[in-house]
Structures are given as structure tokens and as C-alpha cells.
Design a protein around this motif. Structure first.
Motif, PDB file in Angstrom:
ATOM      1  N   ILE B  10       0.846  -1.206   0.000  1.00 41.92           N
ATOM      2  CA  ILE B  10       0.000   0.000   0.000  1.00 41.92           C
ATOM      3  C   ILE B  10       0.879   1.253   0.000  1.00 41.92           C
ATOM      4  CG2 ILE B  10      -1.603   1.351   1.434  1.00 41.92           C
ATOM      5  CD1 ILE B  10      -2.747  -1.451   2.354  1.00 41.92           C
ATOM      6  N   ILE B  13       2.392   1.903  -3.381  1.00 48.25           N
ATOM      7  CA  ILE B  13       1.432   2.500  -4.315  1.00 48.25           C
ATOM      8  C   ILE B  13       1.266   3.994  -4.017  1.00 48.25           C
ATOM      9  CG2 ILE B  13      -1.038   2.565  -4.915  1.00 48.25           C
ATOM     10  CD1 ILE B  13      -1.016  -0.524  -4.598  1.00 48.25           C
ATOM     11  N   ARG B  30      -8.015   5.845   1.585  1.00 51.51           N
ATOM     12  CA  ARG B  30      -9.201   4.978   1.551  1.00 51.51           C
ATOM     13  C   ARG B  30      -8.854   3.629   0.918  1.00 51.51           C
ATOM     14  NH1 ARG B  30     -11.647   9.502  -0.284  1.00 51.51           N
ATOM     15  NH2 ARG B  30     -12.744  10.610   1.351  1.00 51.51           N
ATOM     16  N   ARG B  32     -10.310  -0.406   0.058  1.00 58.10           N
ATOM     17  CA  ARG B  32     -11.439  -1.332  -0.013  1.00 58.10           C
ATOM     18  C   ARG B  32     -10.909  -2.732   0.233  1.00 58.10           C
ATOM     19  NH1 ARG B  32     -13.670  -1.385  -5.286  1.00 58.10           N
ATOM     20  NH2 ARG B  32     -12.353   0.341  -5.951  1.00 58.10           N
ATOM     21  N   LEU B 105      -8.546  -6.055  -2.717  1.00 60.43           N
ATOM     22  CA  LEU B 105      -7.734  -5.363  -1.730  1.00 60.43           C
ATOM     23  C   LEU B 105      -7.145  -4.185  -2.505  1.00 60.43           C
ATOM     24  CD1 LEU B 105      -6.874  -5.592   1.166  1.00 60.43           C
ATOM     25  CD2 LEU B 105      -4.868  -6.787   0.424  1.00 60.43           C
ATOM     26  N   VAL B 106      -7.836  -3.054  -2.402  1.00 58.66           N
ATOM     27  CA  VAL B 106      -7.587  -1.967  -3.333  1.00 58.66           C
ATOM     28  C   VAL B 106      -7.327  -0.647  -2.610  1.00 58.66           C
ATOM     29  CG1 VAL B 106      -8.727  -0.543  -5.113  1.00 58.66           C
ATOM     30  CG2 VAL B 106      -8.952  -3.032  -5.179  1.00 58.66           C
ATOM     31  N   VAL B 107      -6.299   0.077  -3.050  1.00 59.00           N
ATOM     32  CA  VAL B 107      -6.139   1.467  -2.620  1.00 59.00           C
ATOM     33  C   VAL B 107      -7.074   2.264  -3.502  1.00 59.00           C
ATOM     34  CG1 VAL B 107      -4.572   3.424  -2.355  1.00 59.00           C
ATOM     35  CG2 VAL B 107      -3.717   1.097  -2.005  1.00 59.00           C
ATOM     36  N   ASP B 108      -8.172   2.759  -2.914  1.00 59.75           N
ATOM     37  CA  ASP B 108      -9.189   3.449  -3.706  1.00 59.75           C
ATOM     38  C   ASP B 108      -8.782   4.890  -4.008  1.00 59.75           C
ATOM     39  OD1 ASP B 108     -11.926   3.406  -4.824  1.00 59.75           O
ATOM     40  OD2 ASP B 108     -12.208   5.012  -3.356  1.00 59.75           O
ATOM     41  N   SER B 109      -8.458   5.646  -2.981  1.00 59.28           N
ATOM     42  CA  SER B 109      -8.079   7.041  -3.168  1.00 59.28           C
ATOM     43  C   SER B 109      -7.355   7.539  -1.926  1.00 59.28           C
ATOM     44  CB  SER B 109      -9.315   7.898  -3.423  1.00 59.28           C
ATOM     45  OG  SER B 109     -10.133   7.896  -2.259  1.00 59.28           O
ATOM     46  N   TYR B 110      -6.814   8.743  -2.031  1.00 61.92           N
ATOM     47  CA  TYR B 110      -6.220   9.368  -0.839  1.00 61.92           C
ATOM     48  C   TYR B 110      -6.377  10.878  -0.934  1.00 61.92           C
ATOM     49  CZ  TYR B 110      -2.106  10.213  -3.806  1.00 61.92           C
ATOM     50  OH  TYR B 110      -1.271  10.604  -4.801  1.00 61.92           O
TER      51      TYR B 110
END
Lengths: 220, 113
Positions: B10, B13, B30, B32, B105-110
Motif C-alpha cells: 500500500i 502505491i 481509503r 477497499r 484489496l484496493v487502494v481506492d483514493s487518498y
């Protein structure tokens, strides 16, 4: 100034990319690869030892051994004259694609037909990490209980084959063979199921025939 | 079980994206996380704290959206939640439905500045 940035990136993308690379290397060398996943103590190493004995002269096999800290399993395999590479994960609960990539460097791929990867004993985490294998094979021993497919659906859904091992112990357990098979097939109707005892050899022949069939199909 | 290795992914990324967008400090991330992954939200938060002692991430909050496990029937396409490890369609009885949600298992946004 604060801003929001959309990413939507899979955390395992790096692993998947390395796995894809492993798959391409194996395919180019004409090597079939099976990833063996099970709980600790299900008999993966014994299954590989007996399989190696029976496949001698039929297939040229290699083994990648995942283990937390020891070289015990690799030594057992090596005693059968099979090329083996040890990966010690030092506590990591599963193998990752980059570990397998390093192991492939140490094997003479063009001289192999088939590689077994023995994953770290664990029914949960290994199912999430692609290694570049052609198929996942889940091994379940009868002493573990027949509720495992229902309790660990992900690994049974993703596997191509299920080996039910330690069949010789069946009379001493409450394991319900038909219920385990029915549960597994409800998750994965195409699952190939092999009931066998690696210790006595019962049922090993059809498992070995299946493995040979997979490897022969890969040949150019 | 392997949350620390996931968090390392994470952070990788985030570092890459932040460098690309000229973000120097991230305040909120964020994720998921699917129900079928072996990743536990509390463990992810703990591991994130451990690795967030770098300037880019100091004080960053982790917001985790848990995604329930869903399957889609191969025959009638009905989508249903996976409870008790069953992949049999409750509508037509076909076994072996495919996972459509819960494995991500996703990094959606920040958010950052």
C-alpha cells in the motif's frame, strides 16, 4: 491545498505482475507448474516423495519447497534425486511470486517437465498469492475433518484438484468422505478429486496419471 | 495474517502516486478490503501506524471500507451474498458460483497536499 486523488490500484498487483512473468518463463521452457496448498501436516511432502518415486523415468520433475525456517522438507525431497530449491519465508505465512522467481533462477528449466511448488502450510493466505502456477492443488488429510471445504471456500474455489490424503486413517476418524466431496464440489463443480494414501500408495496411480497428463499436454 | 506485507504494498502505491501528483503529505487513505481476503482491518490499521513514520504519511488516517463477499450464479446470473461458505445459487440451485466481490484489496483514493 488539499486534494483528493483517485488511485484504484490492487495492492497485490506487483505480486500478480511477477507471477505473470514466472508463468511466461515456465511456458517458454515447456514446464508445467503445480502449487500445492494445505494445512500443516496434511502430508504434502510425503505426497511429493511418493509421487517423485512413481514419476521417475516418466517425467523430469523439480520441487520448490516453501518452509518457514527449516530445510527438513527439502532434504527429504533431495534424497530422491529430485532437483529442489528451498525458500525460507522466515515467518511469512505464504509464498510470494518474487520468491518463486528467484527459485526458478536456480533450476535448469529446459531440463524439467514439471515443477511442484510446496507452499507454506496454511489454508488461507497462500490462496491469495498467484505464483505463476498452472494449477493450484489443495491437499486435505482425513484427520483434519471434513468441514474444511465449507470453512475455507476460497482455496477450494480456486483449486483445480483436491487430494484427500491419509485415506488409510479413514476408519479411525469421523471424516465423512462423501460430505467433504459434496461440499467441495458445491464450491467448485469441476474440481478433480483424488482420494489416496501417500503412505500406503492406495490411489496414487490415478493422481500420478493426471499429473503426467497435464505435463504431456504442455509439451510443444 | 500478512498485513505488514500488504501495508508495504500500500505504501509503495501511495509513494509512487504521490510523487507523480506532487503530493508531499497524505492526510487520509481509503482502502477497499474484501471479506474473502485474509486481511483484518484492525491489523491493517496497526501495521499502517508502524510504517507511517515517514514524512509523506505522518498523521495519515486509514479509512477502510469492508466489501461483503458476493457470488454470481453461472447459470441464471443471480448475485447473492456468500454466507457459510456456500456457492450454490439460492434461486436455481446451481453450484460453483463465481466470486464477484469480496476478493479485492484496493487502494481506492487518498487525500493530501
Amino acid at each position: 491545498m488539499s486534494m483528493e486523488i483517485k488511485v484504484v490500484e490492487n495492492v497485490l498487483k506487483l505480486n500478480d505482475a511477477v507471477a505473470q512473468n514466472n508463468r511466461a518463463r515456465l511456458a517458454a521452457a515447456g514446464v508445467t507448474c503445480l502449487n500445492l496448498i494445505s494445512s500443516p501436516g496434511s502430508g504434502k511432502t510425503t505426497l511429493l516423495e511418493r509421487t517423485a518415486e512413481r514419476l521417475a523415468g516418466r517425467l523430469r520433475i523439480g520441487v520448490v519447497e516453501g518452509d518457514l525456517f527449516t530445510t527438513r522438507d527439502a532434504e527429504r525431497i533431495e534424497a530422491h534425486g529430485v532437483p529442489v530449491v528451498q525458500i525460507n519465508t522466515r515467518g511469512t505465512c505464504h509464498l510470494e511470486a518474487h520468491m518463486v522467481a528467484q527459485s526458478l533462477d536456480q533450476l535448469d528449466l529446459p531440463r524439467l517437465d514439471l515443477i511442484f511448488i510446496e507452499n507454506v502450510g496454511n489454508l488461507v493466505c497462500p490462496s491469495e498469492y498467484n505464483l505463476g502456477e498452472d494449477h493450484k492443488v489443495v491437499v486435505l488429510s482425513v484427520s483434519e475433518g471434513h468441514d474444511k471445504p465449507a470453512k475455507y471456500p476460497a482455496v477450494f474455489r480456486r483449486a483445480t484438484a483436491l487430494v484427500v490424503n491419509k485415506l488409510d486413517l479413514l476408519p479411525y476418524t469421523d471424516f465423512d468422505l462423501s460430505e467433504a466431496q459434496a461440499d467441495a464440489r458445491r464450491l467448485n463443480p469441476e474440481l478433480r478429486i483424488f482420494n489416496l494414501s501417500a503412505r500406503t500408495g492406495e490411489g496414487l496411480e490415478s493422481w500420478c496419471d493426471w499429473v503426467v497428463g497435464l505435463a504431456k499436454r504442455r509439451e510443444p | 495474517m500478512h498485513e505488514l506485507s500488504l501495508v508495504t504494498g500500500i505504501v509503495g502505491i501511495l509513494e509512487e502516486s504521490a510523487a507523480r501528483h506532487g503530493v508531499r503529505r497524505i492526510t487520509m487513505v481509503r482502502l477497499r478490503v474484501g471479506e474473502l481476503t485474509a486481511a483484518l482491518p484492525d491489523q491493517l490499521r496497526f501495521c499502517f501506524q508502524v510504517v507511517s513514520d515517514r514524512p509523506l504519511l505522518v498523521g495519515a488516517r486509514l479509512e477502510i471500507e469492508q466489501v461483503p463477499a458476493m457470488a454470481r450464479c453461472r447459470r441464471c446470473e443471480y448475485e447473492f451474498p456468500i454466507g457459510q461458505g456456500s456457492l450454490t445459487c439460492p434461486t436455481c440451485g446451481t453450484p460453483g458460483a463465481r466470486f464477484v466481490a469480496g476478493t479485492e484489496l484496493v487502494v481506492d483514493s487518498y487525500e493530501g497536499e
